[in-house]
Design an enzyme around this catalytic site. Structure first.
Site, short mmCIF file in Angstrom:
data_model
loop_
_atom_site.label_atom_id
_atom_site.label_comp_id
_atom_site.label_asym_id
_atom_site.label_seq_id
_atom_site.Cartn_x
_atom_site.Cartn_y
_atom_site.Cartn_z
N GLY A 80 0.82 -1.21 0.00
CA GLY A 80 0.00 0.00 0.00
C GLY A 80 0.86 1.26 0.00
O GLY A 80 2.09 1.19 -0.02
N GLN A 81 0.21 2.40 0.05
CA GLN A 81 0.94 3.67 -0.02
C GLN A 81 1.90 3.85 1.16
O GLN A 81 3.08 4.17 0.96
CB GLN A 81 -0.06 4.83 -0.05
CG GLN A 81 -0.97 4.84 -1.27
CD GLN A 81 -1.87 6.06 -1.28
OE1 GLN A 81 -1.46 7.13 -1.68
NE2 GLN A 81 -3.10 5.90 -0.83
N ALA A 100 -5.22 -2.48 5.68
CA ALA A 100 -6.62 -2.20 6.01
C ALA A 100 -7.50 -2.42 4.79
O ALA A 100 -7.00 -2.47 3.66
CB ALA A 100 -6.77 -0.75 6.49
N TYR A 101 -8.79 -2.54 5.05
CA TYR A 101 -9.78 -2.49 3.98
C TYR A 101 -10.11 -1.02 3.79
O TYR A 101 -10.65 -0.39 4.70
CB TYR A 101 -11.02 -3.29 4.36
CG TYR A 101 -12.09 -3.33 3.28
CD1 TYR A 101 -12.32 -4.49 2.55
CD2 TYR A 101 -12.87 -2.20 2.99
CE1 TYR A 101 -13.29 -4.53 1.56
CE2 TYR A 101 -13.83 -2.23 2.00
CZ TYR A 101 -14.04 -3.40 1.29
OH TYR A 101 -14.99 -3.44 0.29
N THR A 141 -8.25 6.42 10.84
CA THR A 141 -8.75 7.37 9.83
C THR A 141 -9.60 8.48 10.43
O THR A 141 -10.22 8.32 11.49
CB THR A 141 -9.60 6.59 8.80
OG1 THR A 141 -10.21 7.50 7.88
CG2 THR A 141 -10.71 5.80 9.47
N ASP A 142 -9.66 9.59 9.69
CA ASP A 142 -10.57 10.69 10.04
C ASP A 142 -12.03 10.32 9.84
O ASP A 142 -12.93 11.01 10.32
CB ASP A 142 -10.23 11.93 9.21
CG ASP A 142 -10.38 11.70 7.72
OD1 ASP A 142 -10.03 10.60 7.25
OD2 ASP A 142 -10.82 12.62 7.00
N TYR A 177 -17.11 1.88 6.32
CA TYR A 177 -15.66 1.93 6.47
C TYR A 177 -15.27 2.60 7.78
O TYR A 177 -14.48 2.05 8.57
CB TYR A 177 -15.04 2.69 5.28
CG TYR A 177 -13.60 3.07 5.49
CD1 TYR A 177 -12.60 2.11 5.53
CD2 TYR A 177 -13.23 4.41 5.67
CE1 TYR A 177 -11.26 2.46 5.74
CE2 TYR A 177 -11.90 4.76 5.88
CZ TYR A 177 -10.92 3.79 5.91
OH TYR A 177 -9.62 4.14 6.12
N LYS A 231 -13.42 0.91 11.10
CA LYS A 231 -12.16 1.42 11.62
C LYS A 231 -12.29 1.84 13.09
O LYS A 231 -11.38 1.62 13.89
CB LYS A 231 -11.67 2.60 10.78
CG LYS A 231 -11.22 2.22 9.37
CD LYS A 231 -9.99 1.35 9.35
CE LYS A 231 -8.72 2.10 9.66
NZ LYS A 231 -7.51 1.22 9.57
#
Length: 281
Positions: A11-12, A62-63, A103-104, A127, A131
């Protein structure tokens, strides 16, 4: 030599950590993709953790398919909640340091001021719900965990908003981008460095931290910055979210307050435009 396991290696964020890893050769780095850390297969994941036997885990896997999660709820929760719970429990039982990425999207977007770590959570899509449930399980299973909430992640690697805009601005004469969702982008390389800075620190203070780049912008303003830095001729219009319906609702305001991570770990938080420039070098 301490061993760092990085999940979500392709991933990134995982990719950016792999760029930085050679500069930190005092660690043995294990970059695990889905085959080495199977977040969707809990039995396999347990045995993989026991086999790797890490000292530190960066849980970047993560998804993340926000819209798809609306129809793949079970898979999203398996990866973002159940796998996180298992990893946190493993870390507690084996005295392993854990940095878990969140995540936000755990927020509903109703705030008008930058959100700190104590702000009320109330996700408005599957999502975000998955999370948040993962965060809760992580801290319940392992009080020593560090959770970093981030937002609008982009990098030279993987699929992201910046790459999409670059492609569209070269292909089209005119595009429209949502102008009523406010936050700040995160250059994955900056976040990767912040994670390393934490483990390099002499202290370990568990809990939730926020990290994104500085600046308060809409996606439309982000697109305009990409246009400017890329010197594209494409016309970029702003539209309300209602004009661009998606299966999952997005928070209209999710700007993160980064004071806690800056104060405790003295990490660098560049302005979004300074980091964005690095994509165009």
């Amino acid at each position: 030599m301490r061993k760092i396991l990085v999940t979500g290696a392709t991933g990134q964020l995982g990719s950016e950590l792999s760029v930085l890893a050679p500069s930190y050769c005092q660690y043995e780095w294990i970059f695990a993709d889905r085959t080495k850390a199977s977040l969707d297969n809990l039995e396999m994941l347990q045995s993989q953790l026991e086999e790797i036997c890490p000292d530190i885990i960066f849980n970047c896997g993560a998804y993340t398919a926000v819209d798809k999660a609306e129809s793949e709820r079970d898979l999203a929760f398996r990866i973002n909640h159940e796998a996180v719970k298992l990893i946190a429990k493993y870390c507690a039982e084996h005295d392993v340091k854990l940095i878990h990425i969140s995540t936000d999207y755990v927020f509903d977007g109703s705030s008008s001021v930058a959100l700190n770590e104590e702000a009320k959570t109330s996700p408005i899509n599957v999502y975000g719900e998955s999370k948040l449930t993962g965060e809760i399980a992580c801290l319940k299973e392992n009080r020593e965990s560090i959770i970093i909430r981030t937002s609008w992640v982009y990098s030279k690697f993987g699929n992201n908003f910046v790459k999409t805009m670059q492609r569209l601005m070269q292909e089209k004469d005119e595009i429209n981008v949502v102008n009523d969702q406010i936050g700040s982008p995160t250059y994955a390389a900056d976040l990767a460095q912040a994670m390393i800075d934490i483990i390099e620190s002499s202290k370990w203070i568990p809990g939730i931290y926020n990290y994104s780049n500085e600046g308060e912008i809409s996606w439309h303003e982000f697109a305009l910055s990409i246009k400017e830095l890329g010197n594209y001729n494409c016309k970029v219009g702003g539209i309300p979210s209602l004009s661009y319906p998606t299966p999952a609702k997005r928070p209209s305001f999710s700007l993160l307050n980064k004071e806690k991570i800056k104060k405790i770990y003295n990490v660098d938080v560049p302005h979004y435009k300074e980091s964005l420039k690095k994509i165009f070098v």
